[in-house]
Design an enzyme around this catalytic site. Sequence first.
Site, PDB file in Angstrom:
ATOM      1  NE  ARG A 226      -3.715   1.915   2.451  1.00 42.98           N
ATOM      2  CZ  ARG A 226      -3.965   2.640   3.594  1.00 42.98           C
ATOM      3  NH1 ARG A 226      -3.332   2.475   4.645  1.00 42.98           N
ATOM      4  NH2 ARG A 226      -4.867   3.684   3.648  1.00 42.98           N
TER       5      ARG A 226
ATOM      6  CG  HIS B 268      -1.411   5.349  -0.256  1.00 45.01           C
ATOM      7  ND1 HIS B 268      -2.215   5.967   0.556  1.00 45.01           N
ATOM      8  CD2 HIS B 268      -1.989   4.295  -1.001  1.00 45.01           C
ATOM      9  CE1 HIS B 268      -3.420   5.213   0.440  1.00 45.01           C
ATOM     10  NE2 HIS B 268      -3.069   4.410  -0.290  1.00 45.01           N
TER      11      HIS B 268
ATOM     12  CG  ASN C 237      -0.859   8.683   2.416  1.00 49.19           C
ATOM     13  OD1 ASN C 237      -1.530   7.795   1.991  1.00 49.19           O
ATOM     14  ND2 ASN C 237      -0.249   9.586   1.935  1.00 49.19           N
TER      15      ASN C 237
ATOM     16  CG  HIS D 224      -7.585  -3.912  -2.372  1.00 47.19           C
ATOM     17  ND1 HIS D 224      -8.724  -3.479  -3.025  1.00 47.19           N
ATOM     18  CD2 HIS D 224      -6.645  -3.012  -2.062  1.00 47.19           C
ATOM     19  CE1 HIS D 224      -8.449  -1.779  -3.020  1.00 47.19           C
ATOM     20  NE2 HIS D 224      -7.201  -1.907  -2.500  1.00 47.19           N
TER      21      HIS D 224
END
Length: 322
Positions: A63, A67, A95, A192
Amino acid sequence: MGRLLQMICSLNVLLILVGVSLSGAILDANYYHKTCPQAEDIVYTAVRNATIYDPKVPARILRMFFHDCFIRGCDASVLLDSTPGNKAEKDGPPNVSLAAFYVIDDAKTKLEQSCPKTVSCADIIAIAARDVVVLSGGPSWSVLKGRKDGRISRANETINLPAPSSNTSQLIQSFSQRGLSAKDLVTLSGGHTLGFSHCSSFEARLRNFSSAHDTDPTLDPKFATDLKGKCPKPNTDRNAGQFLDSTASVFDNDYYKRIVGGRGVFVSDQSLLGDYRTRWIVEAFARDQGLFFREFAGAMVRLGNVGVVESGEVRVNCRVVN
């Protein structure tokens, strides 16, 4: 359709085997071959050791990479700490739940001992993202390296990250702005498979969803009931939530199987099945894990090239500019 997918996979493999230039800087799988040949081994060891003690590390590192790349490109701007005069990306609303920065810090410390001022923090994240996928049973790929670390990190820019409530049209537009296709969207969403979400990211689907439906009608009814049990109203457990697939510590294609069955946790997940532009890809990955693995490797290479530029620096400490 099968022939088309085969051609796409072949192109992905070609991109992995050779250096590519998608955004102004040339990246090379052998970039540190002479200057720091042990770089990937050092990163892998740091990631493996952290994963042994904390099984949440793989999802968190994966992740973090996404990001980072989606804001200013893959420049490790997500690692910079806020200062009195600037609120950094890691403190932006999307975040604040990011974690495992210490894993990158550990790898960087050891790299500075072995190869001072050589390996960028941006490359460390890219290598670590590949390693957590491999450690979780997923595919491997040659990480193209040579990124430089950015000097700018702004919390207000994190508003541009795709939200769990985004529909497919919004997601396609967001990915397109970064040079990524609808297929890349579906493929990278497969990350995911290692994810977990707190109730706040999906509870709007469970109650008072619309004037016509109390619960999101795209949710499998039994699954919706299960989610309501995990996220009651009122909910006093801030850690309550749901894994995004049923094999949360294993990198596999169960995420897509669940979407096909109406058990995608986020609106952004389930909407991929309802859009003709992405439905066939979801169904193909649900049927064929090997296909998903091959496509994921190529998509990660393309993600890793988003916003890469030649300007920048190699930070000595990933949390602060030199």
